[in-house]
Design an enzyme around this catalytic site. Sequence first.
Site, PDB file in Angstrom:
ATOM      1  N   SER A   1       0.783  -1.241   0.000  1.00 52.09           N
ATOM      2  CA  SER A   1       0.000   0.000   0.000  1.00 52.09           C
ATOM      3  C   SER A   1       0.812   1.287   0.000  1.00 52.09           C
ATOM      4  CB  SER A   1      -0.966   0.022   1.192  1.00 52.09           C
ATOM      5  OG  SER A   1      -2.143  -0.676   0.872  1.00 52.09           O
TER       6      SER A   1
ATOM      7  N   LYS B   1       0.281   3.886  -2.750  1.00 50.52           N
ATOM      8  CA  LYS B   1      -0.671   5.003  -2.710  1.00 50.52           C
ATOM      9  C   LYS B   1       0.021   6.364  -2.652  1.00 50.52           C
ATOM     10  CE  LYS B   1      -4.501   2.336  -0.701  1.00 50.52           C
ATOM     11  NZ  LYS B   1      -3.890   1.023  -0.463  1.00 50.52           N
TER      12      LYS B   1
ATOM     13  N   SER C   1      -6.093   4.024   3.917  1.00 47.69           N
ATOM     14  CA  SER C   1      -5.563   3.055   2.945  1.00 47.69           C
ATOM     15  C   SER C   1      -6.724   2.434   2.166  1.00 47.69           C
ATOM     16  CB  SER C   1      -4.741   1.967   3.638  1.00 47.69           C
ATOM     17  OG  SER C   1      -3.838   1.369   2.727  1.00 47.69           O
TER      18      SER C   1
END
Length: 492
Positions: A129, A132, A325
């Site tokens: 993640s 991102k 997230s």
Amino acid sequence: MSAPPAGSASPAPARRRRLLPVVLATVLMLVLAGVGLAVVRPGPVGEWLGDDPGAPQAAARPPEPAPVAVLAAADPNAPLPTAAGVRAALGPLVGVPALGDRVNVSVADVATGQPLYGKGEDAGTVPASVTKLVTAVTVLAARGSGYRIPTRAVAGATPGEVVIVGGGDPTLAVDKNGFYPGAARLDDLAGQVKTALGGTKPTKVVVDSTLYSGPVHEPGWDSDIPDGGYGGAVTALMVDGARSDVPQAKKDHENGNHAADRVSQPDLAAGRSFARLLGVPADAVTKGKAPAAGADATAGAPGTELGVVSSLPMVRLVDIMISDSDNLVAEALARQVALARNETASFAGGGKAMDAVVAELGLPADELSLADGSGLSRSNRISPSLLTDVLALAGDGTRPDLAAIFGGLPVAAWSGTLADRFEGPSRAGAGLVRAKTGTLTRVHAIAGLVSTADGRLLSFAVLTDDAPPDGLTAARAALDRISATLTTCGCR
């Protein structure tokens, strides 16, 4: 791009793609001040909400501790850590078994851009993640912080037919009870449609989600992701991030659980909610494409606009994506990059467009290969040094719009995905580390900003994609300790 060997630790990479102005620390200090730098730990919740402190209480409470400042301002004149000092502090921590045999690291001074520690720093690594961060910077660069995603309704081919055209807003709500506060709403859109149609009664709803193309799930996702609560089908029209039970999702979210059941066909589910608001039966909802508007601009002519609602501004969508997230928001934003760069709004188009924007920003796009925007795909590769470059660029003052990524970055032991971390040996990092995390089985990552014991601001990224498969807790603790160690040493 395949991931090369991790390599060995070095005091400083041989090259540096980007040298930043000496004034960076001051600029970034001011930027962070605008997005919550002066945060303090709160007092009683009742006082936040305006309750009378003197009201009778059921039982006496111990006095609240004095507020403790978090994210204290960086000192641009603080001593610069040495490469040898950082290597001595981090070397033993990077090699712990909990992180496996492939741990890639980059640490740099924010004010000067000088690299301070590198181990496999230019190696493409599965990022999870922390992807991102790249999605955030590229969508802000491509769309701008104020851009809003439209959801439109147009007249269909026959009288009474209404086409809802998905523009890619994943936060769209049905009504005021939506999951995302302040989101655009279908009940507002339905009201506009009824007004525009006048005496014509809606009889059919056509769902146009053709803005997106390609698969709704990325092929590199693990098999449990589409229905595991953190991912879902990516469609151009959806409500509430495709959550099937919004009240329950809100309760879970308040307790720190961001997983939620998702509907399998988000576009049709949204179309049925819209139909209900228009008084159209669910069996009169189909998928199709909006007719092109003709020369006849009279109300109700095929293709003429009947109403439009717009999403939260891009800066807020980026906040949501990073702080929670949120994977479906991330995939929507990746497609906005694609649309802004005239690529197909698909997984492949988003990856291609984000790569192009990274190059436009003067960053090393050859150290990036993206299959999605959320980081759920194991096909993604990002180098740790690219991540530290991204963080520096967002704070150097040359692109103020990119500084929006800092507003949503979780704070250690305080907010977002770091709220329940930085305990025990890592407690020293509480309030001093601001970072994005990433987790897949055997993949663990953290990247962000940290203030040293002397007040020097550093950017850092630690990625491992070959950790023990059953060591989630240990791996997270090891990552926390690495970043927390930077807060306790001057590393000189």
